[in-house]
Design a protein around this motif. Structure first.
Motif, PDB file in Angstrom:
ATOM      1  N   GLY A 276      -1.746 -17.748 -56.152  1.00  0.00           N
ATOM      2  CA  GLY A 276      -0.343 -18.117 -56.317  1.00  0.00           C
ATOM      3  C   GLY A 276       0.601 -16.963 -56.042  1.00  0.00           C
ATOM      4  O   GLY A 276       0.301 -16.053 -55.272  1.00  0.00           O
ATOM      5  N   LEU A 277       1.729 -17.008 -56.699  1.00  0.00           N
ATOM      6  CA  LEU A 277       2.766 -16.000 -56.525  1.00  0.00           C
ATOM      7  C   LEU A 277       2.710 -14.909 -57.588  1.00  0.00           C
ATOM      8  O   LEU A 277       3.691 -14.211 -57.826  1.00  0.00           O
ATOM      9  CB  LEU A 277       4.142 -16.682 -56.575  1.00  0.00           C
ATOM     10  CG  LEU A 277       4.380 -17.780 -55.544  1.00  0.00           C
ATOM     11  CD1 LEU A 277       5.715 -18.459 -55.808  1.00  0.00           C
ATOM     12  CD2 LEU A 277       4.324 -17.217 -54.153  1.00  0.00           C
TER      13      LEU A 277
ATOM     14  N   LYS B  12       1.200 -11.895 -57.807  1.00  0.00           N
ATOM     15  CA  LYS B  12       1.436 -10.496 -57.399  1.00  0.00           C
ATOM     16  C   LYS B  12       2.920 -10.250 -57.164  1.00  0.00           C
ATOM     17  O   LYS B  12       3.461  -9.228 -57.581  1.00  0.00           O
ATOM     18  CB  LYS B  12       0.647 -10.172 -56.130  1.00  0.00           C
ATOM     19  CG  LYS B  12      -0.812  -9.988 -56.368  1.00  0.00           C
ATOM     20  CD  LYS B  12      -1.507  -9.583 -55.091  1.00  0.00           C
ATOM     21  CE  LYS B  12      -2.993  -9.497 -55.323  1.00  0.00           C
ATOM     22  NZ  LYS B  12      -3.720  -9.176 -54.100  1.00  0.00           N
ATOM     23  N   TRP B  13       3.569 -11.178 -56.492  1.00  0.00           N
ATOM     24  CA  TRP B  13       4.999 -11.041 -56.264  1.00  0.00           C
ATOM     25  C   TRP B  13       5.753 -11.054 -57.587  1.00  0.00           C
ATOM     26  O   TRP B  13       6.654 -10.258 -57.810  1.00  0.00           O
ATOM     27  CB  TRP B  13       5.490 -12.176 -55.356  1.00  0.00           C
ATOM     28  CG  TRP B  13       6.978 -12.250 -55.258  1.00  0.00           C
ATOM     29  CD1 TRP B  13       7.790 -11.440 -54.532  1.00  0.00           C
ATOM     30  CD2 TRP B  13       7.827 -13.156 -55.953  1.00  0.00           C
ATOM     31  NE1 TRP B  13       9.105 -11.798 -54.717  1.00  0.00           N
ATOM     32  CE2 TRP B  13       9.146 -12.862 -55.597  1.00  0.00           C
ATOM     33  CE3 TRP B  13       7.600 -14.202 -56.840  1.00  0.00           C
ATOM     34  CZ2 TRP B  13      10.231 -13.558 -56.093  1.00  0.00           C
ATOM     35  CZ3 TRP B  13       8.680 -14.903 -57.331  1.00  0.00           C
ATOM     36  CH2 TRP B  13       9.976 -14.570 -56.951  1.00  0.00           C
ATOM     37  N   TRP B  14       5.376 -11.983 -58.472  1.00  0.00           N
ATOM     38  CA  TRP B  14       6.024 -12.103 -59.775  1.00  0.00           C
ATOM     39  C   TRP B  14       5.864 -10.815 -60.577  1.00  0.00           C
ATOM     40  O   TRP B  14       6.818 -10.324 -61.179  1.00  0.00           O
ATOM     41  CB  TRP B  14       5.433 -13.288 -60.531  1.00  0.00           C
ATOM     42  CG  TRP B  14       5.981 -13.503 -61.900  1.00  0.00           C
ATOM     43  CD1 TRP B  14       5.389 -13.147 -63.070  1.00  0.00           C
ATOM     44  CD2 TRP B  14       7.226 -14.110 -62.257  1.00  0.00           C
ATOM     45  NE1 TRP B  14       6.177 -13.496 -64.142  1.00  0.00           N
ATOM     46  CE2 TRP B  14       7.314 -14.100 -63.660  1.00  0.00           C
ATOM     47  CE3 TRP B  14       8.257 -14.664 -61.533  1.00  0.00           C
ATOM     48  CZ2 TRP B  14       8.393 -14.619 -64.339  1.00  0.00           C
ATOM     49  CZ3 TRP B  14       9.343 -15.189 -62.223  1.00  0.00           C
ATOM     50  CH2 TRP B  14       9.393 -15.152 -63.609  1.00  0.00           C
ATOM     51  N   ALA B  15       4.663 -10.244 -60.561  1.00  0.00           N
ATOM     52  CA  ALA B  15       4.401  -9.027 -61.336  1.00  0.00           C
ATOM     53  C   ALA B  15       5.144  -7.823 -60.784  1.00  0.00           C
ATOM     54  O   ALA B  15       5.373  -6.850 -61.506  1.00  0.00           O
ATOM     55  CB  ALA B  15       2.909  -8.754 -61.366  1.00  0.00           C
ATOM     56  N   SER B  16       5.531  -7.858 -59.511  1.00  0.00           N
ATOM     57  CA  SER B  16       6.237  -6.714 -58.922  1.00  0.00           C
ATOM     58  C   SER B  16       7.745  -6.753 -59.160  1.00  0.00           C
ATOM     59  O   SER B  16       8.431  -5.787 -58.828  1.00  0.00           O
ATOM     60  CB  SER B  16       5.959  -6.658 -57.416  1.00  0.00           C
ATOM     61  OG  SER B  16       6.576  -7.753 -56.757  1.00  0.00           O
ATOM     62  N   LEU B  17       8.266  -7.820 -59.702  1.00  0.00           N
ATOM     63  CA  LEU B  17       9.702  -7.908 -59.970  1.00  0.00           C
ATOM     64  C   LEU B  17      10.101  -6.911 -61.057  1.00  0.00           C
ATOM     65  O   LEU B  17       9.370  -6.710 -62.029  1.00  0.00           O
ATOM     66  CB  LEU B  17      10.083  -9.317 -60.402  1.00  0.00           C
ATOM     67  CG  LEU B  17       9.956 -10.415 -59.348  1.00  0.00           C
ATOM     68  CD1 LEU B  17      10.254 -11.775 -59.971  1.00  0.00           C
ATOM     69  CD2 LEU B  17      10.875 -10.151 -58.181  1.00  0.00           C
TER      70      LEU B  17
END
Length: 88
Positions: free
Chosen positions: A70-71, A73-78
């Motif tokens: 899912g998303l 990795k992107w979510w954790a980088s916010l």
């Protein structure tokens, strides 16, 4: 119904899995209690689909499936999520 929608969207997208899994377990427990299988004479009053769905949500959160599928990795980088780690 909006709560179930929110939990489902979070689990499908892989964002906020810790919160979504906790909410899913609470929601499934409350739905299990609302049916009260012991009163209906259910064949298996302990393990039904509510329990299976709750365990599935916990497994998805514990294995960080959102990072792979899912998303997550992107979510954790916010920056907001980096500041508030409980949002992962």
């Amino acid at each position: 119904m909006l709560g179930l929608l929110g939990i489902g969207v979070a689990l499908i997208l892989g964002i906020g899995l810790r919160i979504a899994a906790g909410a899913a377990v609470a929601m499934m427990a409350l739905m299990w209690l609302a049916e009260w299988p012991l009163a209906k004479g259910s064949a298996n009053p302990i393990t039904d689909y509510h329990f299976i769905y709750a365990v599935g949500a916990v497994v998805v959160a514990l294995t960080y499936a959102g990072h792979t599928w899912g998303l997550g990795k992107w979510w954790a980088s916010l920056p907001l999520v980096q500041k508030h780690r409980w949002l992962i």
